[in-house]
Design a protein around this motif. Structure first.
Motif, short mmCIF file in Angstrom:
data_model
loop_
_atom_site.label_atom_id
_atom_site.label_comp_id
_atom_site.label_asym_id
_atom_site.label_seq_id
_atom_site.Cartn_x
_atom_site.Cartn_y
_atom_site.Cartn_z
N UNK A 76 0.71 -1.17 0.10
CA UNK A 76 0.05 0.00 0.02
C UNK A 76 0.81 1.35 0.04
N UNK A 77 0.49 2.34 -0.66
CA UNK A 77 1.05 3.70 -0.78
C UNK A 77 -0.21 4.79 -1.30
N UNK A 78 0.29 5.78 -0.94
CA UNK A 78 -0.87 6.84 -1.28
C UNK A 78 0.22 8.07 -1.84
N UNK A 79 -1.05 9.17 -2.23
CA UNK A 79 -0.36 10.27 -2.56
C UNK A 79 0.69 10.91 -1.90
N UNK A 114 4.15 -4.46 3.01
CA UNK A 114 5.05 -3.46 2.77
C UNK A 114 4.66 -2.07 2.57
N UNK A 115 4.30 -1.07 3.57
CA UNK A 115 3.72 0.01 3.54
C UNK A 115 4.80 1.34 2.92
N UNK A 116 4.50 1.77 1.88
CA UNK A 116 5.27 2.94 1.64
C UNK A 116 4.67 4.42 1.82
N UNK A 117 5.41 5.33 2.23
CA UNK A 117 5.27 6.56 2.48
C UNK A 117 6.34 7.37 1.74
N UNK A 118 6.08 8.00 0.37
CA UNK A 118 6.80 8.42 -0.77
C UNK A 118 6.59 9.90 -0.82
N UNK A 119 7.74 10.68 -0.77
CA UNK A 119 7.29 12.16 -1.18
C UNK A 119 7.72 12.23 -2.65
N UNK A 120 8.39 11.35 -3.36
CA UNK A 120 8.57 11.84 -4.86
C UNK A 120 8.36 10.68 -5.69
#
Length: 167
Positions: A76-79, A114-120
């Motif tokens: 999972x990931x989001x904006x 695997x949880x992603x928190x991505x800025x770019x």
């Protein structure tokens, strides 16, 4: 223990630390898992308060379940608008919960998140590629699922992340 990545294309650091790893996570659905894991990100000021609910809404619209040859996983990931500092968390569930597959949207059981928190966006692609490398390695994936502590999980994923993380 913290692992940080200097992304040479952007001035961003991607964090993976023991505080963002959950094992034996006792939940009955993906929403609960996202809320619990998301709180760890919020607590460490890696994401905004909106992050967990944004993950849930995105998962409903764009499922992230993926069936490997050994177990079901989700990514999972989001904006980026919900993210303060790029980071990744890993959740090992006590018992599998239902997700939908990213390709056919059929229901499947997931054991590892695997949880992603991505800025770019480019960092998101790079991190997704690294997660795919991890999940292609059945032995490592099963060892993550069977792990008994956070340090063990971090040590299992370390070899896959060395080329993008400053260890």
């Amino acid at each position: 223990m913290t692992v940080e990545m200097e992304n040479q294309q952007e001035d961003a650091r991607l964090i993976l630390n023991e505080d963002l790893i959950e094992f034996g996570l006792d939940v009955s659905n993906f929403q609960e898992a996202f809320l619990i894991m998301g709180q760890n990100f919020i607590k460490h000021k890696f994401v905004k308060e909106t992050y967990p609910n944004a993950l849930i809404e995105r998962e409903k619209a764009y499922p992230t379940g993926l069936l490997t040859s050994s177990i079901g996983i989700a990514i999972p990931h989001t904006d980026p608008i919900h993210v303060i500092k790029g980071s990744m968390g890993i959740g090992v569930l006590k018992r599998p919960v239902i997700f939908k597959t990213m390709d056919t949207r059929e229901e499947m059981e997931v054991s590892v998140i695997f949880m992603l928190a991505i800025t770019h966006p480019s960092a998101q692609l790079k991190m997704l590629q690294k997660v795919i490398e991890i999940i292609k390695d059945d032995k490592t994936l099963l060892r993550i699922k069977e792990s008994q502590n956070k340090k063990e999980i971090l040590n299992l994923v370390r070899p896959f992340l060395e080329d993008i993380f400053n260890l």
